[in-house]
Each structure stands twice: as C-alpha cells, then as structure tokens.
Design a protein around this motif. Structure first.
Motif, PDB file in Angstrom:
ATOM      1  N   GLU A   1       9.097   0.699  10.592  1.00  0.00           N
ATOM      2  CA  GLU A   1       8.079   1.311   9.743  1.00  0.00           C
ATOM      3  C   GLU A   1       7.556   2.597  10.383  1.00  0.00           C
ATOM      4  N   TYR A   2       7.388   2.582  11.704  1.00  0.00           N
ATOM      5  CA  TYR A   2       6.959   3.798  12.400  1.00  0.00           C
ATOM      6  C   TYR A   2       8.017   4.888  12.221  1.00  0.00           C
ATOM      7  N   ASP A   3       9.299   4.511  12.291  1.00  0.00           N
ATOM      8  CA  ASP A   3      10.379   5.480  12.065  1.00  0.00           C
ATOM      9  C   ASP A   3      10.303   6.087  10.666  1.00  0.00           C
ATOM     10  N   ARG A   4       9.975   5.270   9.664  1.00  0.00           N
ATOM     11  CA  ARG A   4       9.825   5.795   8.299  1.00  0.00           C
ATOM     12  C   ARG A   4       8.693   6.810   8.232  1.00  0.00           C
ATOM     13  N   LEU A   5       7.575   6.488   8.877  1.00  0.00           N
ATOM     14  CA  LEU A   5       6.425   7.384   8.901  1.00  0.00           C
ATOM     15  C   LEU A   5       6.782   8.682   9.622  1.00  0.00           C
ATOM     16  N   ALA A   6       7.442   8.570  10.776  1.00  0.00           N
ATOM     17  CA  ALA A   6       7.866   9.752  11.528  1.00  0.00           C
ATOM     18  C   ALA A   6       8.849  10.582  10.705  1.00  0.00           C
TER      19      ALA A   6
ATOM     20  N   PHE B   1       7.886  17.048  22.692  1.00  0.00           N
ATOM     21  CA  PHE B   1       6.545  16.489  22.570  1.00  0.00           C
ATOM     22  C   PHE B   1       6.668  14.980  22.690  1.00  0.00           C
ATOM     23  N   ASP B   2       5.552  14.308  22.841  1.00  0.00           N
ATOM     24  CA  ASP B   2       5.545  12.857  22.987  1.00  0.00           C
ATOM     25  C   ASP B   2       5.714  12.214  21.608  1.00  0.00           C
ATOM     26  N   ALA B   3       6.935  11.828  21.314  1.00  0.00           N
ATOM     27  CA  ALA B   3       7.240  11.257  19.997  1.00  0.00           C
ATOM     28  C   ALA B   3       6.515   9.946  19.746  1.00  0.00           C
ATOM     29  N   SER B   4       6.094   9.277  20.808  1.00  0.00           N
ATOM     30  CA  SER B   4       5.405   7.993  20.630  1.00  0.00           C
ATOM     31  C   SER B   4       3.973   8.167  20.124  1.00  0.00           C
ATOM     32  N   THR B   5       3.423   9.384  20.222  1.00  0.00           N
ATOM     33  CA  THR B   5       2.055   9.619  19.744  1.00  0.00           C
ATOM     34  C   THR B   5       1.963  10.747  18.714  1.00  0.00           C
ATOM     35  N   PHE B   6       2.869  11.703  18.790  1.00  0.00           N
ATOM     36  CA  PHE B   6       2.786  12.879  17.926  1.00  0.00           C
ATOM     37  C   PHE B   6       2.890  12.531  16.442  1.00  0.00           C
ATOM     38  N   TYR B   7       3.900  11.745  16.076  1.00  0.00           N
ATOM     39  CA  TYR B   7       4.120  11.471  14.647  1.00  0.00           C
ATOM     40  C   TYR B   7       2.938  10.731  14.022  1.00  0.00           C
ATOM     41  N   ALA B   8       2.356   9.821  14.768  1.00  0.00           N
ATOM     42  CA  ALA B   8       1.178   9.113  14.250  1.00  0.00           C
ATOM     43  C   ALA B   8       0.023  10.086  14.036  1.00  0.00           C
ATOM     44  N   ALA B   9      -0.161  11.011  14.981  1.00  0.00           N
ATOM     45  CA  ALA B   9      -1.241  11.995  14.854  1.00  0.00           C
ATOM     46  C   ALA B   9      -0.986  12.948  13.688  1.00  0.00           C
ATOM     47  N   ALA B  10       0.265  13.380  13.531  1.00  0.00           N
ATOM     48  CA  ALA B  10       0.601  14.294  12.430  1.00  0.00           C
ATOM     49  C   ALA B  10       0.437  13.603  11.081  1.00  0.00           C
ATOM     50  N   ALA B  11       0.832  12.344  11.000  1.00  0.00           N
ATOM     51  CA  ALA B  11       0.658  11.606   9.746  1.00  0.00           C
ATOM     52  C   ALA B  11      -0.829  11.413   9.456  1.00  0.00           C
ATOM     53  N   LYS B  12      -1.571  11.029  10.473  1.00  0.00           N
ATOM     54  CA  LYS B  12      -3.011  10.782  10.309  1.00  0.00           C
ATOM     55  C   LYS B  12      -3.744  12.035   9.820  1.00  0.00           C
ATOM     56  N   ALA B  13      -3.281  13.195  10.239  1.00  0.00           N
ATOM     57  CA  ALA B  13      -3.952  14.440   9.872  1.00  0.00           C
ATOM     58  C   ALA B  13      -3.969  14.675   8.363  1.00  0.00           C
TER      59      ALA B  13
ATOM     60  N   VAL C   1       0.866  -1.172   0.000  1.00  0.00           N
ATOM     61  CA  VAL C   1       0.000   0.000   0.000  1.00  0.00           C
ATOM     62  C   VAL C   1       0.908   1.229   0.000  1.00  0.00           C
ATOM     63  N   THR C   2       0.478   2.272  -0.682  1.00  0.00           N
ATOM     64  CA  THR C   2       1.217   3.531  -0.691  1.00  0.00           C
ATOM     65  C   THR C   2       0.431   4.553   0.110  1.00  0.00           C
ATOM     66  N   ILE C   3       1.100   5.112   1.112  1.00  0.00           N
ATOM     67  CA  ILE C   3       0.494   6.116   1.983  1.00  0.00           C
ATOM     68  C   ILE C   3       1.174   7.455   1.709  1.00  0.00           C
ATOM     69  N   ARG C   4       0.390   8.472   1.436  1.00  0.00           N
ATOM     70  CA  ARG C   4       0.912   9.829   1.207  1.00  0.00           C
ATOM     71  C   ARG C   4       0.761  10.633   2.492  1.00  0.00           C
ATOM     72  N   VAL C   5       1.870  11.223   2.928  1.00  0.00           N
ATOM     73  CA  VAL C   5       1.887  12.105   4.094  1.00  0.00           C
ATOM     74  C   VAL C   5       2.228  13.500   3.582  1.00  0.00           C
ATOM     75  N   ALA C   6       1.404  14.478   3.924  1.00  0.00           N
ATOM     76  CA  ALA C   6       1.596  15.840   3.429  1.00  0.00           C
ATOM     77  C   ALA C   6       1.917  16.795   4.576  1.00  0.00           C
ATOM     78  N   SER C   7       2.455  17.940   4.200  1.00  0.00           N
ATOM     79  CA  SER C   7       2.785  18.963   5.192  1.00  0.00           C
ATOM     80  C   SER C   7       1.510  19.610   5.724  1.00  0.00           C
ATOM     81  N   LEU C   8       1.627  20.095   6.942  1.00  0.00           N
ATOM     82  CA  LEU C   8       0.532  20.806   7.609  1.00  0.00           C
ATOM     83  C   LEU C   8       0.889  22.277   7.723  1.00  0.00           C
ATOM     84  N   PRO C   9      -0.083  23.166   7.739  1.00  0.00           N
ATOM     85  CA  PRO C   9       0.216  24.562   8.068  1.00  0.00           C
ATOM     86  C   PRO C   9       0.860  24.601   9.459  1.00  0.00           C
TER      87      PRO C   9
END
Length: 158
Positions: A134-139, A93-105, A64-72
């Motif tokens: 894989e989480y490191d790649r997403l972060a 910040f809490d790196a264990s939750t922040f990156y997942a939330a930023a990617a999800k946004a 699967v290909t997941i696109r992560v984009a920049s946020l304002p």
C-alpha cells in the motif's frame, strides 16, 4: 487569453487511490470473484451472484479514497531536501519518509459529495497501518502526479 488569466485557472494533477481498511474482507471478495468466474461446466459466469454483489458493497463501505495531488516544483524539491538520503544508501532522498511527506502535503479524503482535508491524527493512523504494498501504491501516486512528463512536451495543438 492572457497568461495571467490562464494561471488563475491552473489545476494540479491528481490520482485517487482506494484503500480497503478491512483486508480479510477484500480477500474474501477476491475469492468470491474467482469462484464465480466460471460455472460448474467451466464456462464464464455472466451476471454477478448475490455473494459477489454483497461483498463488493461491504468492501466499498470499508474503503476510503485518498486523493494525492501534484505539488509545485519548489515545494516538491524542498521536501526532497527535508528528507536527505540515508547514509549508506544509493538514493537522492530518504524514500522511507519522503513519499509519505509528499503525499501528506496534498492528501484529501474523497467523499461522495466533496473532498475534505485529512486531520493530522487520522493521517498518522492511516500511514501507520499501511502495508508495504500500500505504501508503494501511495509512493507511485506521488511519482505519477509530480514526475509525469505527458504535459511537458506539448506540441502546438492548432
């Protein structure tokens, strides 16, 4: 062209990440590629053999290909505040939750024809199955698209 016109054309930076959801299959492909790299005489093998081609096709179908984009910046910083540093950790910040939330946004699935939003339950299942690497790649993608300074110091182009 005016600022107003250019603002309407503003585009977010993005990165596409490919995740193979069949890890043993990916490992099999890596082995087949290594075995194929040289022939019996130790020379580099030229065209891909059928095994490598078949495994590449199977891996593509299992990926699967997941696109992560920049946020304002306001949204990015608001997310940081929503994920405060953990007590006893030297972090902003809490790196264990922040990156997942930023990617999800911003995350979307990239298909052959378009990009589509990822339903909440699919995102949760995707995230819960990620390995640490894989989480490191997403972060890393979140950092790359939101903290990239390549567009900051633009010299006059004319």
């Amino acid at each position: 062209m005016s600022l107003k016109t250019k603002l309407k054309a503003r585009k977010a930076e993005y990165l596409d990440l490919v995740f193979c959801l069949d890890r043993p299959l990916m490992k099999e492909l890596e082995k087949a590629r290594r075995d194929h790299e040289t022939d019996a005489a130790g020379r580099l093998a030229a065209p891909k053999n059928t095994t490598v081609k078949d495994l590449e096709k199977a891996v593509a179908e299992a990926s699967v290909t997941i696109r992560v984009a920049s946020l304002p910046w306001e949204a990015y910083n608001a997310l940081m505040l929503e994920h405060p540093a953990r007590e006893g950790h030297d972090e902003q910040f809490d790196a264990s939750t922040f990156y997942a939330a930023a990617a999800k946004a911003t995350a979307e699935e990239v298909t052959a024809k378009s990009t589509v939003p990822i339903p909440e339950e699919d995102w949760d299942e995707f995230m819960s199955g990620l390995t640490d690497g894989e989480y490191d790649r997403l972060a890393g993608a979140v950092v790359a698209v939101n903290r990239n300074t390549a567009t900051v110091n633009i010299a006059p182009l004319a």
